[in-house]
Design a protein around this motif. Structure first.
Motif, PDB file in Angstrom:
ATOM      1  N   GLY A 192       0.801  -1.216   0.000  1.00  0.00           N
ATOM      2  CA  GLY A 192       0.000   0.000   0.000  1.00  0.00           C
ATOM      3  C   GLY A 192       0.835   1.267   0.000  1.00  0.00           C
ATOM      4  O   GLY A 192       2.057   1.229  -0.046  1.00  0.00           O
TER       5      GLY A 192
ATOM      6  N   ASP B  49       0.511   4.160   5.014  1.00  0.00           N
ATOM      7  CA  ASP B  49      -0.171   3.939   6.285  1.00  0.00           C
ATOM      8  C   ASP B  49      -0.568   2.465   6.410  1.00  0.00           C
ATOM      9  O   ASP B  49      -1.080   1.855   5.468  1.00  0.00           O
ATOM     10  CB  ASP B  49      -1.418   4.825   6.363  1.00  0.00           C
ATOM     11  CG  ASP B  49      -2.012   4.872   7.755  1.00  0.00           C
ATOM     12  OD1 ASP B  49      -2.381   3.802   8.281  1.00  0.00           O
ATOM     13  OD2 ASP B  49      -2.117   5.970   8.323  1.00  0.00           O
TER      14      ASP B  49
ATOM     15  N   LYS C 110      -3.006   1.038   7.675  1.00  0.00           N
ATOM     16  CA  LYS C 110      -4.419   0.697   7.495  1.00  0.00           C
ATOM     17  C   LYS C 110      -4.756   0.315   6.060  1.00  0.00           C
ATOM     18  O   LYS C 110      -5.836  -0.247   5.799  1.00  0.00           O
ATOM     19  CB  LYS C 110      -5.314   1.844   7.942  1.00  0.00           C
ATOM     20  CG  LYS C 110      -5.231   3.093   7.082  1.00  0.00           C
ATOM     21  CD  LYS C 110      -6.078   4.206   7.687  1.00  0.00           C
ATOM     22  CE  LYS C 110      -5.989   5.495   6.880  1.00  0.00           C
ATOM     23  NZ  LYS C 110      -6.736   6.595   7.516  1.00  0.00           N
ATOM     24  N   TYR C 111      -3.837   0.583   5.132  1.00  0.00           N
ATOM     25  CA  TYR C 111      -4.083   0.222   3.741  1.00  0.00           C
ATOM     26  C   TYR C 111      -3.487  -1.131   3.368  1.00  0.00           C
ATOM     27  O   TYR C 111      -3.523  -1.524   2.200  1.00  0.00           O
ATOM     28  CB  TYR C 111      -3.545   1.318   2.810  1.00  0.00           C
ATOM     29  CG  TYR C 111      -4.327   2.611   2.928  1.00  0.00           C
ATOM     30  CD1 TYR C 111      -5.636   2.707   2.443  1.00  0.00           C
ATOM     31  CD2 TYR C 111      -3.776   3.717   3.563  1.00  0.00           C
ATOM     32  CE1 TYR C 111      -6.359   3.873   2.579  1.00  0.00           C
ATOM     33  CE2 TYR C 111      -4.497   4.892   3.700  1.00  0.00           C
ATOM     34  CZ  TYR C 111      -5.789   4.965   3.201  1.00  0.00           C
ATOM     35  OH  TYR C 111      -6.513   6.123   3.346  1.00  0.00           O
TER      36      TYR C 111
ATOM     37  N   THR D 231      -3.750  -4.953   2.883  1.00  0.00           N
ATOM     38  CA  THR D 231      -4.890  -5.826   2.645  1.00  0.00           C
ATOM     39  C   THR D 231      -4.849  -7.017   3.599  1.00  0.00           C
ATOM     40  O   THR D 231      -3.806  -7.336   4.183  1.00  0.00           O
ATOM     41  CB  THR D 231      -4.901  -6.354   1.202  1.00  0.00           C
ATOM     42  OG1 THR D 231      -3.759  -7.214   1.010  1.00  0.00           O
ATOM     43  CG2 THR D 231      -4.847  -5.211   0.201  1.00  0.00           C
TER      44      THR D 231
ATOM     45  N   ILE E 197      -2.746  -1.653  -2.562  1.00  0.00           N
ATOM     46  CA  ILE E 197      -3.429  -0.417  -2.945  1.00  0.00           C
ATOM     47  C   ILE E 197      -2.386   0.603  -3.380  1.00  0.00           C
ATOM     48  O   ILE E 197      -1.440   0.896  -2.655  1.00  0.00           O
ATOM     49  CB  ILE E 197      -4.254   0.130  -1.771  1.00  0.00           C
ATOM     50  CG1 ILE E 197      -5.362  -0.866  -1.414  1.00  0.00           C
ATOM     51  CG2 ILE E 197      -4.858   1.494  -2.114  1.00  0.00           C
ATOM     52  CD1 ILE E 197      -6.152  -0.492  -0.184  1.00  0.00           C
TER      53      ILE E 197
ATOM     54  N   SER F 287      -0.872   4.320  -4.492  1.00  0.00           N
ATOM     55  CA  SER F 287      -1.075   5.722  -4.113  1.00  0.00           C
ATOM     56  C   SER F 287      -1.926   6.436  -5.154  1.00  0.00           C
ATOM     57  O   SER F 287      -2.597   7.427  -4.845  1.00  0.00           O
ATOM     58  CB  SER F 287       0.275   6.432  -3.947  1.00  0.00           C
ATOM     59  OG  SER F 287       1.046   6.341  -5.127  1.00  0.00           O
TER      60      SER F 287
ATOM     61  N   GLN G 278      -4.586   5.058  -6.711  1.00  0.00           N
ATOM     62  CA  GLN G 278      -5.976   4.774  -6.310  1.00  0.00           C
ATOM     63  C   GLN G 278      -6.395   5.663  -5.148  1.00  0.00           C
ATOM     64  O   GLN G 278      -7.499   6.231  -5.133  1.00  0.00           O
ATOM     65  CB  GLN G 278      -6.116   3.320  -5.903  1.00  0.00           C
ATOM     66  CG  GLN G 278      -5.940   2.314  -7.015  1.00  0.00           C
ATOM     67  CD  GLN G 278      -5.900   0.908  -6.453  1.00  0.00           C
ATOM     68  OE1 GLN G 278      -4.859   0.431  -6.037  1.00  0.00           O
ATOM     69  NE2 GLN G 278      -7.037   0.247  -6.426  1.00  0.00           N
ATOM     70  N   LEU G 279      -5.514   5.755  -4.167  1.00  0.00           N
ATOM     71  CA  LEU G 279      -5.813   6.568  -2.990  1.00  0.00           C
ATOM     72  C   LEU G 279      -6.009   8.026  -3.372  1.00  0.00           C
ATOM     73  O   LEU G 279      -6.949   8.692  -2.898  1.00  0.00           O
ATOM     74  CB  LEU G 279      -4.674   6.439  -1.966  1.00  0.00           C
ATOM     75  CG  LEU G 279      -4.818   7.264  -0.692  1.00  0.00           C
ATOM     76  CD1 LEU G 279      -6.048   6.842   0.090  1.00  0.00           C
ATOM     77  CD2 LEU G 279      -3.565   7.129   0.170  1.00  0.00           C
TER      78      LEU G 279
ATOM     79  N   SER H 206      -9.321   8.667  -5.152  1.00  0.00           N
ATOM     80  CA  SER H 206     -10.453   8.585  -4.228  1.00  0.00           C
ATOM     81  C   SER H 206     -10.567   9.862  -3.399  1.00  0.00           C
ATOM     82  O   SER H 206     -11.672  10.331  -3.111  1.00  0.00           O
ATOM     83  CB  SER H 206     -10.298   7.362  -3.314  1.00  0.00           C
ATOM     84  OG  SER H 206      -9.231   7.523  -2.394  1.00  0.00           O
ATOM     85  N   LYS H 207      -9.418  10.419  -3.028  1.00  0.00           N
ATOM     86  CA  LYS H 207      -9.435  11.660  -2.246  1.00  0.00           C
ATOM     87  C   LYS H 207      -9.873  12.851  -3.092  1.00  0.00           C
ATOM     88  O   LYS H 207     -10.526  13.783  -2.607  1.00  0.00           O
ATOM     89  CB  LYS H 207      -8.049  11.915  -1.633  1.00  0.00           C
ATOM     90  CG  LYS H 207      -7.708  10.979  -0.479  1.00  0.00           C
ATOM     91  CD  LYS H 207      -6.310  11.234   0.053  1.00  0.00           C
ATOM     92  CE  LYS H 207      -6.024  10.370   1.278  1.00  0.00           C
ATOM     93  NZ  LYS H 207      -6.790  10.804   2.460  1.00  0.00           N
TER      94      LYS H 207
ATOM     95  N   SER I 186      -1.244   9.336   2.464  1.00  0.00           N
ATOM     96  CA  SER I 186      -1.581   8.410   3.554  1.00  0.00           C
ATOM     97  C   SER I 186      -0.788   8.670   4.828  1.00  0.00           C
ATOM     98  O   SER I 186      -1.090   8.091   5.871  1.00  0.00           O
ATOM     99  CB  SER I 186      -1.413   6.938   3.146  1.00  0.00           C
ATOM    100  OG  SER I 186      -0.090   6.473   3.329  1.00  0.00           O
TER     101      SER I 186
END
Length: 206
Positions: A8, A11, A13-14, A16, A105, A107, A109-110, A113-114, A176
């Motif tokens: 990811g 962070d 939390k990303y 999987t 995931i 960066s 994609q992140l 999304s942001k 992140s």
């Protein structure tokens, strides 16, 4: 076997669930200092952690050495290994059939999304160690790219202006992380400063 594990954008939390499971059973894990710090909480005390500086020749040597005594070696990859990551490079250095990729995931994609904008019409590329194909980039609706210390957000903005165009730029720094910063403005309005760990979107539609 070499298992390239996408961890990811940064962070924890990303990560999987698949990545967490594979980290929990890994015997040998190879990564940079930052990557190993990201996954350290999920490794067993008996897992052998091998650090490398980020240089590819060093990574190859670490993997070759680890494979002598281990049937499987996990190599950490930031983001998604198949999006300008080390996935394809490792396949060129080792037997393709012995390399498996665990997706992560990205960066990119992140960032999208942001930003709240779609990805289906974006051309994904990288300026890292490459010469930008400006002619091609102007033929698509959106360009998303990884930058380096030559083609920075500022130098990209200046070049776009020199071509007589002033598109909307989105600059994502340290995505992140706690110091994440997102800047959206016209190329002519981009603040001149040092940008670090960036993803840039050039949006010609807006």
């Amino acid at each position: 076997m070499i298992r390239i594990l996408g961890i990811g954008p940064g962070d924890k939390k990303y990560l999987t669930e698949d990545a967490l499971w594979r980290l929990g059973v890994a015997t040998v894990v190879i990564g940079t200092k930052r990557q190993l710090e990201t996954v350290d909480d999920y490794l067993r005390s008996t897992t052998f952690k091998q650090h490398y500086s980020g240089k590819l020749d060093e990574l190859k040597a670490r993997v070759e050495q680890a494979l002598i005594k281990n049937n499987e070696v996990v190599v950490l990859a930031s983001g998604e290994p198949s999006v300008y990551g080390i996935g394809e490079w490792i396949k060129t250095q080792f037997d393709d059939e012995e390399v498996k990729i665990v997706p992560g995931i990205s960066s990119i994609q992140l960032f999208f999304s942001k930003l709240g904008i779609p990805m289906h019409d974006v051309f994904i590329t990288s300026a890292h160690g490459r010469t930008p194909n400006w002619e091609l980039w102007q033929q698509v609706q959106k360009v998303c790219l990884f930058t380096d210390n030559v083609w920075t957000p500022v130098s990209i903005a200046k070049h776009l202006l020199s071509l007589g165009i002033d598109p909307l730029l989105h600059v994502g720094e340290s995505l992140s992380y706690a110091n994440e910063c997102i800047t959206s403005c016209k190329a002519s309005e981009l603040p001149i400063k040092n940008y670090a760990f960036c993803v840039v979107v050039i949006d010609y539609e807006r």
